[in-house]
Design a protein around this motif. Structure first.
Motif, mmCIF file in Angstrom:
data_model
loop_
_atom_site.group_PDB
_atom_site.id
_atom_site.type_symbol
_atom_site.label_atom_id
_atom_site.label_comp_id
_atom_site.label_asym_id
_atom_site.label_seq_id
_atom_site.Cartn_x
_atom_site.Cartn_y
_atom_site.Cartn_z
ATOM 1 N N ALA A 61 -5.941 20.290 5.943
ATOM 2 C CA ALA A 61 -6.738 20.103 4.724
ATOM 3 C C ALA A 61 -6.863 18.615 4.431
ATOM 4 C CB ALA A 61 -6.103 20.822 3.535
ATOM 5 N N VAL A 62 -8.079 18.188 4.074
ATOM 6 C CA VAL A 62 -8.341 16.791 3.722
ATOM 7 C C VAL A 62 -8.363 16.669 2.209
ATOM 8 C CG1 VAL A 62 -10.004 14.903 3.821
ATOM 9 C CG2 VAL A 62 -9.657 16.370 5.820
ATOM 10 N N VAL A 63 -7.527 15.806 1.660
ATOM 11 C CA VAL A 63 -7.496 15.579 0.212
ATOM 12 C C VAL A 63 -8.525 14.519 -0.174
ATOM 13 C CG1 VAL A 63 -6.054 14.952 -1.757
ATOM 14 C CG2 VAL A 63 -5.064 16.225 0.161
ATOM 15 N N ILE A 64 -8.478 13.374 0.486
ATOM 16 C CA ILE A 64 -9.449 12.291 0.254
ATOM 17 C C ILE A 64 -9.927 11.810 1.614
ATOM 18 C CG2 ILE A 64 -9.847 9.995 -0.730
ATOM 19 C CD1 ILE A 64 -7.648 10.519 -2.726
ATOM 20 N N GLN A 65 -11.232 11.571 1.725
ATOM 21 C CA GLN A 65 -11.765 11.093 2.986
ATOM 22 C C GLN A 65 -12.687 9.902 2.754
ATOM 23 O OE1 GLN A 65 -14.008 14.724 4.066
ATOM 24 N NE2 GLN A 65 -15.806 13.415 4.199
ATOM 25 N N PHE B 111 -8.260 9.033 6.176
ATOM 26 C CA PHE B 111 -8.063 10.324 5.530
ATOM 27 C C PHE B 111 -6.677 10.407 4.902
ATOM 28 C CE2 PHE B 111 -11.088 10.885 8.931
ATOM 29 C CZ PHE B 111 -12.075 11.696 8.379
ATOM 30 N N LEU B 112 -6.595 11.123 3.770
ATOM 31 C CA LEU B 112 -5.329 11.591 3.222
ATOM 32 C C LEU B 112 -5.271 13.086 3.494
ATOM 33 C CD1 LEU B 112 -4.970 9.720 -0.195
ATOM 34 C CD2 LEU B 112 -4.114 9.060 2.043
ATOM 35 N N PHE B 113 -4.258 13.520 4.238
ATOM 36 C CA PHE B 113 -4.184 14.904 4.695
ATOM 37 C C PHE B 113 -3.121 15.685 3.929
ATOM 38 C CE2 PHE B 113 -5.993 12.972 8.593
ATOM 39 C CZ PHE B 113 -7.068 13.836 8.780
ATOM 40 N N SER B 114 -3.331 17.011 3.914
ATOM 41 C CA SER B 114 -2.348 17.956 3.401
ATOM 42 C C SER B 114 -2.261 19.121 4.368
ATOM 43 C CB SER B 114 -2.751 18.439 1.998
ATOM 44 O OG SER B 114 -1.770 19.294 1.454
ATOM 45 N N LEU C 192 0.878 -1.169 0.000
ATOM 46 C CA LEU C 192 0.000 0.000 0.000
ATOM 47 C C LEU C 192 0.912 1.214 0.000
ATOM 48 C CD1 LEU C 192 -2.850 1.335 0.245
ATOM 49 C CD2 LEU C 192 -2.450 1.415 2.700
ATOM 50 N N ALA C 193 0.979 1.909 -1.132
ATOM 51 C CA ALA C 193 1.890 3.047 -1.291
ATOM 52 C C ALA C 193 1.116 4.348 -1.187
ATOM 53 C CB ALA C 193 2.608 2.966 -2.633
ATOM 54 N N ILE C 194 1.674 5.327 -0.493
ATOM 55 C CA ILE C 194 1.087 6.663 -0.387
ATOM 56 C C ILE C 194 1.824 7.574 -1.361
ATOM 57 C CG2 ILE C 194 0.479 8.552 1.153
ATOM 58 C CD1 ILE C 194 -0.839 5.843 1.792
ATOM 59 N N THR C 195 1.119 8.034 -2.400
ATOM 60 C CA THR C 195 1.697 8.954 -3.372
ATOM 61 C C THR C 195 1.286 10.375 -3.021
ATOM 62 O OG1 THR C 195 -0.178 8.921 -4.914
ATOM 63 C CG2 THR C 195 1.409 7.116 -5.074
ATOM 64 N N ASP C 196 1.683 11.328 -3.859
ATOM 65 C CA ASP C 196 1.335 12.723 -3.585
ATOM 66 C C ASP C 196 -0.112 13.040 -3.907
ATOM 67 O OD1 ASP C 196 1.380 12.614 -6.319
ATOM 68 O OD2 ASP C 196 2.906 14.168 -6.587
ATOM 69 N N SER C 197 -0.876 12.031 -4.407
ATOM 70 C CA SER C 197 -2.280 12.291 -4.725
ATOM 71 C C SER C 197 -3.234 11.188 -4.309
ATOM 72 C CB SER C 197 -2.431 12.506 -6.246
ATOM 73 O OG SER C 197 -2.031 11.339 -6.957
ATOM 74 N N ASP C 198 -2.720 10.019 -3.854
ATOM 75 C CA ASP C 198 -3.628 8.893 -3.612
ATOM 76 C C ASP C 198 -2.952 7.845 -2.738
ATOM 77 O OD1 ASP C 198 -5.989 7.396 -3.922
ATOM 78 O OD2 ASP C 198 -6.106 7.874 -6.053
ATOM 79 N N LEU D 44 -7.566 4.361 -3.589
ATOM 80 C CA LEU D 44 -8.560 4.862 -2.645
ATOM 81 C C LEU D 44 -9.525 5.820 -3.330
ATOM 82 C CD1 LEU D 44 -9.641 5.156 0.249
ATOM 83 C CD2 LEU D 44 -7.929 6.944 0.617
ATOM 84 N N SER D 45 -9.034 6.686 -4.217
ATOM 85 C CA SER D 45 -9.881 7.696 -4.851
ATOM 86 C C SER D 45 -10.934 7.094 -5.760
ATOM 87 C CB SER D 45 -9.021 8.674 -5.659
ATOM 88 O OG SER D 45 -8.339 7.992 -6.698
ATOM 89 N N MET D 46 -10.711 5.866 -6.258
ATOM 90 C CA MET D 46 -11.659 5.241 -7.167
ATOM 91 C C MET D 46 -12.707 4.414 -6.440
ATOM 92 S SD MET D 46 -9.139 4.126 -10.315
ATOM 93 C CE MET D 46 -10.499 3.607 -11.361
ATOM 94 N N ASP D 47 -12.566 4.278 -5.134
ATOM 95 C CA ASP D 47 -13.555 3.529 -4.370
ATOM 96 C C ASP D 47 -14.806 4.379 -4.174
ATOM 97 O OD1 ASP D 47 -14.870 2.364 -1.785
ATOM 98 O OD2 ASP D 47 -13.393 0.874 -2.388
ATOM 99 N N ASP D 48 -15.972 3.763 -4.334
ATOM 100 C CA ASP D 48 -17.238 4.497 -4.239
ATOM 101 C C ASP D 48 -17.455 5.104 -2.854
ATOM 102 O OD1 ASP D 48 -17.837 3.920 -6.828
ATOM 103 O OD2 ASP D 48 -19.096 2.189 -6.382
ATOM 104 N N ARG D 49 -16.767 4.568 -1.844
ATOM 105 C CA ARG D 49 -16.988 5.050 -0.481
ATOM 106 C C ARG D 49 -16.057 6.200 -0.095
ATOM 107 N NH1 ARG D 49 -16.156 -1.078 0.966
ATOM 108 N NH2 ARG D 49 -14.963 -0.738 -0.943
#
Length: 864
Positions: free
Chosen positions: A233-237, A225-228, A181-187, A200-205
């Motif tokens: 700031a929350v990028v993906i929740q 959460f993916l934070f910035s 499970l890799a954490i990139t700068d966007s996902d 994670l971003s493509m999951d319906d939830r």
């Protein structure tokens, strides 16, 4: 001093003999082994107070391999291990010195140690969150287990961008497995041997809130959460039910699982991917995975392949063998391409990594795709998209194949195989070449005749196409061949006009119309039903510009967006081919005379539409503002699944353009006030339109209409709302009535009377409050669509409508009443003060439409 040293030595000796657990911290010159603390199953350190976590020399599953672990006591879950890839025997030891931690086997060989530290170690401390920390004399951190995660994170732990979790081989073998499970700068991305299989971003939830650079991933009481911006700031929740303790783990099976705990009982809250067939090795190498509804995936072998062994380790081709990546012969040279062939997997096949990778070639035929793979020794298989000509290469490692239940992607899979030695191929060719003279004497006359027939047909077809273009009045325009003169990656399938004429029976059955043209039902040669839209008012005229926009639209995939199957750009003709939605548009279902939509169906339609808009606004590479959200553009499939159509046709906006774009026009009744005040247009314009659609779902009728028959409300029950909402018998401007009833808390009077009480006041209140928040006059006060989804799902609290930003509805209500009286005085059954060409609203016997396109920008502000 001697007495103190004696006492200290005595206490340490007593601890060594008894193997008692230490609370929270231990000091250097400490040694621990499994046998020393065997009464505690190897545990020698507990976290403070409740003892949620422990540190132990542990052998999971009772195996002979031992590891230094941090364990969640109640569930027995290992949240961190030191020597995962270097286990020790039962006699191995852990030593804590001023230099750090070291783990050695019984023969003294070093298996693992902490890196060099900047200061001497003063203590080893286990925090209440499960973090194992080495402290200096000032209680400063020298090293933390949280900074070196294995396969798990817990509440309070951060997984920074660039870091990853690695799965274990199994629950009993903690060695590093193949999943990451890799954490990139966007996902957050799941990978198998470098191949992505879930995001994670493509999951319906999960929902994307912002386009900031991701700094870290964390779980807390409310979700993942993916934070910035250092957590501000929350990028993906991904919102989950509140819980004081949860664990997120990359399982040995390749699933990313989140569990919440209450005591020793663990409850699985989330698993990704949810489709078991997306796991790369679920059926072994080249095993065929079929998703089942209840008992999980079922495995078999593709046609022409057989099982390697009974342990389901994969499949191999029958009568040939599989090459290794970058294989070579004994003398080091690459095998001759004549020894290679391709075994077709059959139709309806897919591969887990296709959706996450880019084609190696665009717009090529199958032979070019195969030639590329043949020339690359790392390529083991290809998938070829027959509609777009995209070629995908599967390199270095092969996982399981997915059997798809739909054929809409038109994807073909081919496995590279070795069919024999080059000498065998040469001998076969030689024997066949000796028979050439006899065969040639027989076949050449027939070949010549066949060639003449083919050339004659091609000449006739070219002449027929040219005649059609002349009849259509564009003889001087670009020919269809010019479409091949430029290159657009990812372009959907291109249809000839003749194909679509045959598919639609010369555009015989019209099933709808809208701002961009009429829609016709058609059937393609593969028997799939499609909807063909004839574009009549698209601003983009050039073929290249049109196709560039279509390439972007065709690349967008979401469960709540209508899929674009293909297009036609021939002469002046512009047509789009969409998947067919068998239940038609929402307006026909909601406002028609058929069976009434039940409340749960209305709610699911609202939620699906909100999710689709949220994806357009935040989930795409380019922000897309729909600009014409209305029931006619919300289509329904089986089980009333909502899908948004006509997205991307209005305008594609970059982030820089989104605040400056002011030239589009939507449909009356759904236009936000900023359209008419020349204010900036943003995604909040779609939010306003969605709010208006939400009110129509509540009432079951058009907002901009008069009620003359059974759909009318009982005005006696409207109280003060009727005096401000309408004037004249049966005249109601519903958004204003909704505001009045909200202020009085009388929500049930807003529900569609056809539901006959099959809905509660709380359910109506939820949609009405969300809708009123969406239609605030001030765009900045409207929620974004991600938050709208959260309010509908219940993961975030309902917003409170601001009356001061809704007073403009009272002005709208008065103008609506005036327009209705003008209609009655003129004796007109359907009076449009300013009809617009792109409104496809169908008038029913119970409604007639009066809307507000005639209001000037000076009039729109109204009372504030």
């Amino acid at each position: 001093m001697r007495t103190f040293l004696f006492c200290t030595s005595f206490l340490f000796y007593a601890a060594f003999v008894s193997g008692s657990l230490f609370s929270e911290s231990i000091s250097p010159n400490f040694t621990a082994s499994y046998y020393q603390f065997i009464d505690n199953k190897g545990a020698f350190l507990l976290s403070r107070n409740n003892g949620t976590f422990e540190v132990a020399i542990f052998n999971p599953g009772g195996q002979t391999n031992f590891y230094l672990c941090v364990i969640h006591v109640a569930s027995g879950t290992i949240i961190w291990s030191a020597n995962a890839d270097a286990p020790i025997s039962s006699s191995g030891k852990m030593d804590l010195t001023v230099h750090g931690i070291s783990i050695a086997d019984e023969d003294g060989s070093l298996k693992w140690s902490t890196p060099p530290l900047r200061s001497p170690v003063h203590a080893l401390h286990l925090t209440e969150m499960g973090n194992l920390v080495l402290l200096d004399q000032f209680n400063g951190s020298l090293w933390e287990s949280f900074h070196f995660p294995t396969d798990t994170i817990v509440i309070g732990q951060r997984l920074p961008e660039g870091a990853m979790l690695s799965s274990a081989v199994s629950t009993n073998n903690l060695s590093t497995g193949d999943y990451r499970l890799a954490i990139t700068d966007s996902d957050a991305i799941l990978q198998w041997k470098g191949q992505a299989y879930w995001k994670l971003s493509m999951d319906d939830r999960a929902y994307t809130n912002a386009n900031y650079v991701v700094e870290y991933m964390a779980i807390n009481r409310t979700g993942l959460f993916l934070f910035s911006h250092n957590g501000s700031a929350v990028v993906i929740q991904m919102s989950l039910s509140p819980s004081d303790f949860r664990i997120a783990q990359l399982d040995a099976s390749g699933h990313f699982i989140i569990r919440r705990f209450s005591g020793s009982d663990g409850e699985q809250e989330f698993v990704g991917p949810i489709n078991g067939c997306q796991i790369p090795l679920v059926c072994g190498r080249i095993g065929l995975c079929v998703a089942a509804q209840s008992n999980g995936p079922t495995c078999s072998c593709p046609q022409g392949f057989h099982e390697v062994s009974q342990n389901s380790s994969g499949c191999v081709p029958s009568g040939s063998s599989l090459p290794l990546a970058c294989y070579s012969t004994k003398n080091g040279s690459q095998l001759n391409s004549s020894a290679l062939s391709y075994s077709m997997l059959g139709f309806g096949m897919d591969y887990f990594a296709i959706d996450f990778s880019e084609p190696v070639r665009y717009g090529v035929n199958l032979s070019v795709c195969q030639e590329f793979c043949t020339s690359d020794c790392s390529c083991l298989a290809i998938f070829y998209d027959n509609s777009s000509g995209s070629c995908y290469a599967l390199e270095n490692d092969l996982g399981s194949i997915i059997s798809s239940t739909t054929y809409e992607d038109d994807m073909l899979g081919y496995i590279k195989v070795i069919v024999g030695a080059p000498s065998d191929v040469h001998n076969t060719y030689s024997s066949q070449s000796q028979q050439f003279p006899v065969i040639a004497l027989v076949l050449l006359p027939f070949t010549g005749l066949l060639l003449m027939v083919v050339l004659g047909f091609l000449w006739w077809r070219r002449r027929k196409v040219s005649n059609r273009e002349i009849k259509l009045g564009h003889a001087s325009s670009l020919s269809s061949g010019d479409l091949d003169s430029f290159y657009i990656p990812g372009l959907p399938q291109r249809f000839d006009l003749e194909e679509l004429e045959v598919a639609t029976d010369n555009f015989k059955t019209q099933i709808g119309s809208g701002g961009f043209g009429a829609v016709y039902k058609g059937t393609l040669p593969d028997k799939s039903v499609v909807a063909v839209k004839k574009i009549t008012s698209l601003g983009v005229q050039g073929k290249k510009e049109f196709c560039t926009e279509i390439a972007v639209i065709g690349s967008i995939h979401h469960v709540n967006l209508v899929k674009l199957r293909g297009f036609c750009a021939q002469g002046r003709q512009r047509l789009l081919v969409y998947e067919y939605m068998n239940r038609g548009s929402l307006d026909k279902t909601l406002f028609g005379s058929g069976p009434v939509l039940e409340w749960q169906e209305r709610f699911e339609i609202a939620l699906g539409t909100a999710r689709g808009l949220a994806y357009l606004h935040t989930g795409c590479e380019q922000k897309i503002i729909h600009c014409d959200v209305k029931p006619e553009n919300i289509l329904l499939h089986d089980q009333f699944q909502a899908k948004i159509s006509d997205f991307g046709l209005s305008k594609l906006l970059s982030p820089e353009q989104s605040s400056l774009f002011t030239t589009m026009r939507g449909t009356r009744g759904y236009l936000a006030p900023e359209w008419l005040t020349n204010s900036a247009i943003s995604e909040k314009t779609d939010v306003y339109s969605f709010g208006m659609v939400l009110l129509e779902l509540v009432s079951g009728r058009k907002n901009c209409s008069t009620r003359t028959q059974s759909h009318s409300m009982d005005n006696s029950n409207s109280g003060g709302g009727q005096s401000t909402s309408s004037s004249g018998s049966g005249v109601v401007y519903f958004p204003l009535l909704a505001l009045d009833m909200h202020e009085q808390g009388r929500y049930m009077e807003l529900a569609d009377p056809r539901l006959e009480g099959r809905v509660t006041s709380e359910e109506v209140e939820k949609l009405v409050r969300v809708a009123l928040c969406c239609v605030h006059e001030e765009p900045s006060w409207r929620p974004n669509m991600v938050n709208v989804v959260g309010m509908l799902e219940g993961s975030i609290p309902l917003g409170q409508p601001r009356v001061e930003s809704l007073n403009f509805l009272r002005f709208y209500g008065r103008r609506f009443a005036e327009a209705s009286m003008i209609k009655e005085e003129n004796g007109q059954s359907d009076f449009m003060l300013f009809p617009q060409a792109n409104d496809s609203t169908t008038t029913t016997t119970s409604e007639s439409h009066v809307c507000f396109s005639y209001i000037s920008s000076q009039q729109i502000s109204g009372p504030r």
